[in-house]
Design a protein around this motif. Structure first.
Motif, short mmCIF file in Angstrom:
data_model
loop_
_atom_site.label_atom_id
_atom_site.label_comp_id
_atom_site.label_asym_id
_atom_site.label_seq_id
_atom_site.Cartn_x
_atom_site.Cartn_y
_atom_site.Cartn_z
N GLY A 42 17.72 -31.72 40.88
CA GLY A 42 18.31 -30.58 41.56
C GLY A 42 19.37 -29.92 40.70
N HIS A 43 19.32 -28.58 40.63
CA HIS A 43 20.30 -27.87 39.80
C HIS A 43 20.32 -26.39 40.16
CE1 HIS A 43 17.43 -25.63 37.22
NE2 HIS A 43 16.65 -26.69 37.37
N THR A 44 21.35 -25.73 39.66
CA THR A 44 21.38 -24.28 39.66
C THR A 44 21.43 -23.83 38.20
OG1 THR A 44 23.77 -24.43 40.12
CG2 THR A 44 22.32 -23.94 41.98
N SER A 45 22.18 -22.80 37.88
CA SER A 45 22.04 -22.16 36.57
C SER A 45 22.34 -23.08 35.39
CB SER A 45 22.93 -20.92 36.50
OG SER A 45 24.29 -21.24 36.77
N HIS A 46 23.48 -23.77 35.40
CA HIS A 46 23.84 -24.58 34.24
C HIS A 46 22.83 -25.71 34.01
CE1 HIS A 46 27.68 -22.49 34.56
NE2 HIS A 46 27.87 -22.84 33.31
N GLY A 47 22.33 -26.29 35.08
CA GLY A 47 21.38 -27.39 34.93
C GLY A 47 20.06 -26.99 34.34
N SER A 48 19.76 -25.69 34.33
CA SER A 48 18.49 -25.24 33.75
C SER A 48 18.42 -25.50 32.26
CB SER A 48 18.27 -23.76 34.03
OG SER A 48 19.22 -22.97 33.33
N GLN A 49 19.56 -25.78 31.63
CA GLN A 49 19.55 -26.04 30.19
C GLN A 49 18.71 -27.28 29.85
OE1 GLN A 49 23.45 -25.75 28.24
NE2 GLN A 49 24.19 -24.58 29.98
N ILE A 50 18.65 -28.24 30.76
CA ILE A 50 17.85 -29.43 30.49
C ILE A 50 16.37 -29.07 30.44
CG2 ILE A 50 17.09 -31.62 31.48
CD1 ILE A 50 19.92 -32.13 32.32
N THR A 51 15.94 -28.26 31.39
CA THR A 51 14.55 -27.84 31.40
C THR A 51 14.23 -26.97 30.18
OG1 THR A 51 14.59 -27.86 33.81
CG2 THR A 51 12.75 -26.72 32.76
N THR A 52 15.16 -26.12 29.79
CA THR A 52 14.97 -25.32 28.57
C THR A 52 14.80 -26.24 27.37
OG1 THR A 52 16.26 -23.48 29.47
CG2 THR A 52 16.01 -23.58 27.07
N GLY A 53 15.60 -27.30 27.33
CA GLY A 53 15.48 -28.26 26.23
C GLY A 53 14.15 -28.98 26.23
N LEU A 54 13.68 -29.38 27.41
CA LEU A 54 12.37 -30.02 27.51
C LEU A 54 11.28 -29.10 27.00
CD1 LEU A 54 12.57 -31.73 31.02
CD2 LEU A 54 12.37 -32.89 28.81
N SER A 55 11.38 -27.84 27.38
CA SER A 55 10.38 -26.86 26.94
C SER A 55 10.40 -26.70 25.42
CB SER A 55 10.65 -25.52 27.62
OG SER A 55 9.75 -24.54 27.19
N MET A 56 11.59 -26.66 24.84
CA MET A 56 11.72 -26.52 23.40
C MET A 56 11.10 -27.71 22.67
SD MET A 56 15.12 -26.46 21.00
CE MET A 56 15.23 -28.25 21.14
N VAL A 57 11.41 -28.93 23.16
CA VAL A 57 10.87 -30.13 22.53
C VAL A 57 9.35 -30.14 22.62
CG1 VAL A 57 10.74 -32.65 22.72
CG2 VAL A 57 12.95 -31.50 22.87
N LYS A 58 8.82 -29.76 23.78
CA LYS A 58 7.36 -29.71 23.95
C LYS A 58 6.75 -28.71 22.98
CE LYS A 58 3.87 -28.46 27.39
NZ LYS A 58 3.66 -28.07 28.82
N THR A 59 7.36 -27.54 22.84
CA THR A 59 6.83 -26.51 21.94
C THR A 59 6.87 -26.96 20.49
OG1 THR A 59 7.51 -24.73 23.44
CG2 THR A 59 7.15 -24.14 21.13
N GLN A 60 7.95 -27.62 20.10
CA GLN A 60 8.12 -28.00 18.71
C GLN A 60 7.39 -29.28 18.32
OE1 GLN A 60 12.29 -28.08 17.72
NE2 GLN A 60 12.52 -25.86 17.88
N HIS A 61 7.19 -30.17 19.30
CA HIS A 61 6.68 -31.50 18.96
C HIS A 61 5.37 -31.86 19.66
CE1 HIS A 61 10.33 -32.52 16.70
NE2 HIS A 61 11.00 -31.91 17.66
N GLY A 62 4.86 -30.98 20.48
CA GLY A 62 3.50 -31.15 20.98
C GLY A 62 3.35 -31.88 22.29
N SER A 63 2.10 -32.22 22.60
CA SER A 63 1.70 -32.70 23.92
C SER A 63 2.30 -34.05 24.30
CB SER A 63 0.18 -32.77 24.01
OG SER A 63 -0.34 -33.66 23.04
N LEU A 64 2.79 -34.81 23.33
CA LEU A 64 3.45 -36.07 23.65
C LEU A 64 4.57 -35.83 24.64
CD1 LEU A 64 3.92 -39.13 23.11
CD2 LEU A 64 5.42 -38.44 21.22
N TYR A 65 5.17 -34.66 24.62
CA TYR A 65 6.32 -34.35 25.47
C TYR A 65 5.95 -33.42 26.63
CZ TYR A 65 8.77 -36.51 21.61
OH TYR A 65 9.18 -37.41 20.66
N ASP A 66 4.70 -33.46 27.04
CA ASP A 66 4.28 -32.66 28.19
C ASP A 66 4.99 -33.10 29.47
OD1 ASP A 66 2.55 -31.06 26.84
OD2 ASP A 66 0.73 -32.12 27.44
N TYR A 67 5.29 -32.15 30.31
CA TYR A 67 5.86 -32.43 31.63
C TYR A 67 5.36 -31.36 32.59
CZ TYR A 67 9.08 -28.59 30.66
OH TYR A 67 9.61 -27.35 30.38
N ASN A 68 5.23 -31.73 33.85
CA ASN A 68 4.89 -30.75 34.89
C ASN A 68 5.18 -31.38 36.25
OD1 ASN A 68 2.43 -32.22 35.79
ND2 ASN A 68 1.56 -31.50 33.84
#
Length: 220
Positions: A42-68
């Protein structure tokens, strides 16, 4: 100096030092984490940084870091309330009813979640927005956050990931710094798990410490 004292003992801390170990984490541990953890966040604006980070790691390092949401196709099951209209975990931990909302979510009784079953969720985390500095005594922090978190973890047999609140430029004598240290000390005492948001924001990528930094990275 005023640099935060590292927490030792059995606590698990994700702070600015954690990234140094990223490249040596065995892929089998990542796979095991995806297999074992079902996370409600659970989060609002500031907490979205974690999801942004997850997305970045997935983009840069591939499917090993998939989440949904649902953990399909071998991804991490990451169920996110984003504070923008979701019916569950739709606030931040500064909100006065966060603990009730968490219990409703885990019980499947949140009206906004319908009959969705969250009984498989085994890890809960909530981020702060800007309210952490309102709780500068242990009694105050406990009555709003710490005691509720422990009770939820015990009652449901789940993991609770604690978080510190983001920086506001107040420095080591400010209310945010004091409140965050209460959270750190509590996690150390119970050998819990902490995402140290404030510590991460206190350092630049070269490791220089900014004791009076703020979440807008004014020192960058």
């Amino acid at each position: 100096n005023n640099e935060p004292t590292p927490i030792t003992g059995g606590a698990i801390i994700a702070d600015h030092n954690a990234v140094e170990d990223f490249d040596i984490i065995p892929s089998c541990w990542i796979e095991e984490a995806k297999d074992k953890f079902v996370i409600g966040y659970g989060h609002t604006s500031h907490g979205s940084q974690i999801t942004t980070g997850l997305s970045m790691v997935k983009t840069q390092h591939g499917s090993l870091y998939d989440y949904n949401d649902g953990g399909t196709n071998g991804a991490l099951d990451y169920e996110e309330g984003d504070g923008y209209g979701e019916g569950w975990l739709d606030h931040d931990v500064g909100y006065g009813g966060w603990d009730v909302e968490t219990r409703d979510y885990l019980d499947g009784s949140d009206p906004g979640a319908g009959t969705e079953d969250h009984s498989d969720v085994n890890t809960i985390m909530w981020s702060w927005c800007g309210q952490v500095g309102s709780y500068t005594t242990y009694a105050g922090m406990s009555s709003h956050y710490l005691a509720f978190a422990e009770d939820i973890a015990e009652d449901y047999g789940i993991n609770f990931i604690y978080m510190t609140g983001h920086l506001d430029g107040g420095g080591p004598t400010g209310s945010v710094y004091i409140a965050n240290n209460i959270i750190r000390e509590h996690v150390n005492d119970i050998e819990g798990v902490l995402f140290d948001f404030a510590d991460i924001e206190s350092y630049d990528p070269d490791g220089k410490y900014y004791p009076s930094g703020s979440d807008d990275c004014a020192w960058c």
